[in-house]
Design an enzyme around this catalytic site. Sequence first.
Site, PDB file in Angstrom:
ATOM      1  N   ARG A 104       0.865  -1.178   0.042  1.00 55.85           N
ATOM      2  CA  ARG A 104      -0.027   0.256   0.017  1.00 55.85           C
ATOM      3  C   ARG A 104       1.248   1.189  -0.141  1.00 55.85           C
ATOM      4  NH1 ARG A 104      -4.265   1.276   4.887  1.00 55.85           N
ATOM      5  NH2 ARG A 104      -2.477   2.319   5.880  1.00 55.85           N
ATOM      6  N   THR A 108      -0.591   7.720  -1.378  1.00 55.27           N
ATOM      7  CA  THR A 108      -1.653   7.657  -1.986  1.00 55.27           C
ATOM      8  C   THR A 108      -2.747   6.678  -1.427  1.00 55.27           C
ATOM      9  OG1 THR A 108      -0.984   5.853  -3.538  1.00 55.27           O
ATOM     10  CG2 THR A 108      -0.467   8.124  -4.120  1.00 55.27           C
TER      11      THR A 108
HETATM   12  C1  PRP Z   1      -0.588  -4.140   4.920  1.00 56.45           C
HETATM   13  C2  PRP Z   1      -1.830  -5.351   5.204  1.00 56.45           C
HETATM   14  C3  PRP Z   1      -2.688  -5.302   3.796  1.00 56.45           C
HETATM   15  C4  PRP Z   1      -2.595  -3.791   3.769  1.00 56.45           C
HETATM   16  C5  PRP Z   1      -4.099  -3.523   4.266  1.00 56.45           C
HETATM   17  O1  PRP Z   1       0.360  -4.433   3.883  1.00 56.45           O
HETATM   18  O2  PRP Z   1      -0.763  -6.577   5.239  1.00 56.45           O
HETATM   19  O3  PRP Z   1      -2.029  -5.784   2.724  1.00 56.45           O
HETATM   20  O4  PRP Z   1      -1.669  -3.057   4.388  1.00 56.45           O
HETATM   21  O5  PRP Z   1      -4.466  -1.970   3.884  1.00 56.45           O
HETATM   22  P1  PRP Z   1      -5.574  -1.598   2.938  1.00 56.45           P
HETATM   23  O6  PRP Z   1      -6.658  -2.453   3.280  1.00 56.45           O
HETATM   24  O7  PRP Z   1      -5.547  -0.158   3.258  1.00 56.45           O
HETATM   25  O8  PRP Z   1      -4.888  -1.964   1.587  1.00 56.45           O
HETATM   26  P2  PRP Z   1       1.617  -3.388   3.664  1.00 56.45           P
HETATM   27  O9  PRP Z   1       1.066  -2.590   2.388  1.00 56.45           O
HETATM   28  O10 PRP Z   1       1.747  -2.562   4.745  1.00 56.45           O
HETATM   29  O11 PRP Z   1       2.629  -4.398   3.006  1.00 56.45           O
HETATM   30  P3  PRP Z   1       3.444  -5.354   3.680  1.00 56.45           P
HETATM   31  O12 PRP Z   1       2.511  -6.719   3.833  1.00 56.45           O
HETATM   32  O13 PRP Z   1       4.380  -5.670   2.639  1.00 56.45           O
HETATM   33  O14 PRP Z   1       3.975  -4.742   4.987  1.00 56.45           O
HETATM   34  N1  URA Z   2      -1.734  -2.394   7.385  1.00 57.82           N
HETATM   35  C1  URA Z   2      -1.305  -2.570   8.544  1.00 57.82           C
HETATM   36  O1  URA Z   2      -0.234  -3.309   8.676  1.00 57.82           O
HETATM   37  N2  URA Z   2      -1.935  -2.228   9.736  1.00 57.82           N
HETATM   38  C2  URA Z   2      -2.944  -1.389   9.725  1.00 57.82           C
HETATM   39  O2  URA Z   2      -3.709  -1.091  10.541  1.00 57.82           O
HETATM   40  C3  URA Z   2      -3.497  -0.921   8.401  1.00 57.82           C
HETATM   41  C4  URA Z   2      -2.739  -1.288   7.150  1.00 57.82           C
END
Ligand code: PRP
Ligand code: URA
Length: 209
Positions: A104, A108
């Site tokens: 994410r 943005t």
């Molecule tokens: C986190 C989590 C989800 C996403 C949730 O991943 O594991 O994939 O955020 O957020 P959303 O519902 O608003 O899209 P992150 O983007 O931090 O990536 P990572 O698992 O590589 O740390």
């Molecule tokens: N991704 C995370 O890992 N934690 C949150 O609370 C939201 C998005």
Amino acid sequence: MGNVHVLDHPLIQHKLTYIRDKNTGTKEFRELVDEVAMLMAFEITRNLPLREEKIETPVMEMNAKVLAGKKIGLIPILRAGLGMVDGMLKLIPAARVGHVGLYRDPETLEPVEYYIKLPSDISERELIVIDPMLATGGSANDAIHSLKKRGAKHIRLMCLIGAPEGVERIREAHPDVDIYLAALDEKLDEKAYIIPGLGDAGDRLYGTR
Ligand code: PRP
Ligand code: URA
């Protein structure tokens, strides 16, 4: 609309409390996520269809139950979804595993896809998309779109914690997808983190920051 199931088994709820606690370190956090994923797999597979097969016990022949129906595919969203795969495989060892790499964008909040590798027969499998966090729902929405674009027909979504915003987004965009959560939390904060949540799932699993 897809249904939302909050898996309120006491063991899941007890372990989730320690997962949320900021004083839980990386090693214990990882172990607890693994255990909760296994317990959630037990609950989510409760309605799998069975058929009968003739076997012989040491005493006599009998018709005994074995799993029937579609084979299962687990689809972790990288990176944090990986933390739930082994726990699920303990109960569903024959499942195939496909990976969707998404992060994410912190500015943005839009998901950025960087990797996808799936079993060739996803259209015939019952797919379970796995990610600890369902916040805005952007990542899960994107992953589910990617799977459908490649032929997936039966998809469920399993997360530890969901926010109402993410749940609504998935229900609107994918009314065919049922959602399974260990907890439905209150809301998102101004950085779209889940409140009260557990912080950053990927960072807590892998000790990054
Ligand atoms: C986190 C989590 C989800 C996403 C949730 O991943 O594991 O994939 O955020 O957020 P959303 O519902 O608003 O899209 P992150 O983007 O931090 O990536 P990572 O698992 O590589 O740390
Ligand atoms: N991704 C995370 O890992 N934690 C949150 O609370 C939201 C998005």
